[in-house]
Design an enzyme around this catalytic site. Structure first.
Site, short mmCIF file in Angstrom:
data_model
loop_
_atom_site.label_atom_id
_atom_site.label_comp_id
_atom_site.label_asym_id
_atom_site.label_seq_id
_atom_site.Cartn_x
_atom_site.Cartn_y
_atom_site.Cartn_z
N HIS A 209 73.46 39.48 18.62
CA HIS A 209 72.17 39.27 17.94
C HIS A 209 71.07 39.94 18.78
O HIS A 209 70.12 39.30 19.22
CB HIS A 209 71.90 37.78 17.77
CG HIS A 209 71.02 37.43 16.63
ND1 HIS A 209 69.75 37.94 16.51
CD2 HIS A 209 71.22 36.66 15.55
CE1 HIS A 209 69.18 37.45 15.41
NE2 HIS A 209 70.06 36.67 14.80
N GLU B 295 72.16 43.32 13.44
CA GLU B 295 73.44 42.61 13.61
C GLU B 295 74.52 43.36 12.81
O GLU B 295 74.42 43.50 11.60
CB GLU B 295 73.31 41.18 13.10
CG GLU B 295 72.21 40.38 13.80
CD GLU B 295 71.76 39.21 12.95
OE1 GLU B 295 72.56 38.27 12.75
OE2 GLU B 295 70.59 39.23 12.49
#
Length: 337
Positions: free
Chosen positions: A178, A302
């Site tokens: 992330h 992501e």
């Protein structure tokens, strides 16, 4: 100059020491990684012979632990949401403890983002290898899952992140990093930077950000194929929808060109993955950073198999079989202008 890897203490988490690892290549580029949550701490390159940070990061462990933004962390077993925190596998239905309303986000409250990984490396090498085990008894998924994450910095300024999973029983496996990028440093806005996404369709979600099982063709505000500035697309977005931020998943069309490109005046970041999804999220994770509505200091990217894939036909295979290890690879290369 030869390649080097060093390690320094970065705090204590649940009674265990956390370490910051730095990989430096022959160009003095540096990849920095934390053992906590296998976090991508920074990617530093040389611009006009000066170090330039490309990744948003915090200076202390407490901020990483407390942030709701999962800054730089590895998340999973399964990145993204699982609708109603429920899925079926091998004829059995699993109901997991929800942590995002009625749904499961990033594998739940005991996901990879909560672990301090064990690490090993060769001081003269280019890779840090981080390992942990997710126990079925802790997170409710079937199978004890051992995850090994390798961070590599190549001589041509490419960060390679591999995710290797081995499980004791059939389970789900779809982790990612992330990471939040800003190619001009986290004090700058990302709005003037250019973004290209190799995609002609997006995942449709409901008001709770859970996929409905449908893909759709983007309107102009969501179309990044021609590498527009993020600001120009934000302007279109508010005109079209009234929204002021992106939090969307793109379906990647093919792998013969980069999945995405983030560009600024001094260079480009080429983004590649062997999976079929790319999520973008405009955000301001630093609580002390002043900003106006629509101004952003970071863009999360992501790379993963499409969210909630276990519950939707055609979204991709996230089932990891016992005795059949699997490895995913995400790659990010900085190219100077």
């Amino acid at each position: 100059m030869r390649r080097t890897i060093s390690a320094v203490p970065f705090g204590v988490y649940q009674g265990e020491s956390v370490y910051l690892y730095t990989i430096e290549n022959i160009h003095h580029s540096k990849l920095k990684v934390l053992s906590y949550a296998a976090t991508w701490y920074d990617f530093e390159v040389q611009v006009d012979r000066q170090p330039q940070s490309l990744v948003l990061h915090f200076d202390n462990l407490a901020d990483y632990i407390e942030t709701p933004y999962q800054v730089g962390k590895t998340v999973g077993r399964v990145a993204g949401r699982i609708g109603n925190a429920t899925f079926s596998l091998n004829g059995q239905t699993y109901h997991l403890p929800p942590n995002n309303g009625r749904h499961l986000l990033h594998g739940g409250g005991h996901g990879l983002q909560t672990h301090n990984f064990r690490a090993r490396f060769d001081p003269d090498g280019d890779t840090v290898i981080l390992t942990t085990t997710l126990a079925s008894a802790d997170d409710g998924f079937p199978g004890d899952l051992t995850v090994t994450i390798s961070y590599t910095l190549t001589a041509d300024d490419e960060v390679q992140i591999s995710y290797h999973g081995v499980t004791t029983a059939d389970t789900l496996f779809n982790p990612t990093c992330h990471v939040y990028f800003n190619l001009d440093g986290q004090a700058a806005l990302i709005n003037p930077q250019q973004l290209r996404i190799n995609s002609t369709k997006l995942v449709h979600t409901n008001h709770e950000k859970v996929p409905t099982g449908v893909f759709y063709v983007p309107s102009p505000a969501y179309d990044f194929r021609e590498q527009p500035t993020i600001q120009s697309q934000l302007d279109r977005l508010i005109q079209e929808t009234g929204r002021t931020e992106y939090d969307d998943c793109y379906v990647l069309d093919h792998q013969d060109e980069p999945a995405g490109v983030l560009a600024t005046t001094h260079g480009r970041l080429l983004i590649n993955t062997d999976r079929n999804g790319l999520v973008i999220f405009t955000a301001n994770p630093e609580r002390t950073q002043p900003y106006r509505l629509g101004d952003y200091h970071a863009l999360a990217v992501e790379l993963q198999t499409l969210p909630d894939a276990i519950n939707h036909h055609g979204f991709g295979d996230v089932v990891l079989r016992a005795g059949q290890p699997r490895t995913y690879v995400n790659r990010y290369q900085y190219v100077s202008k």
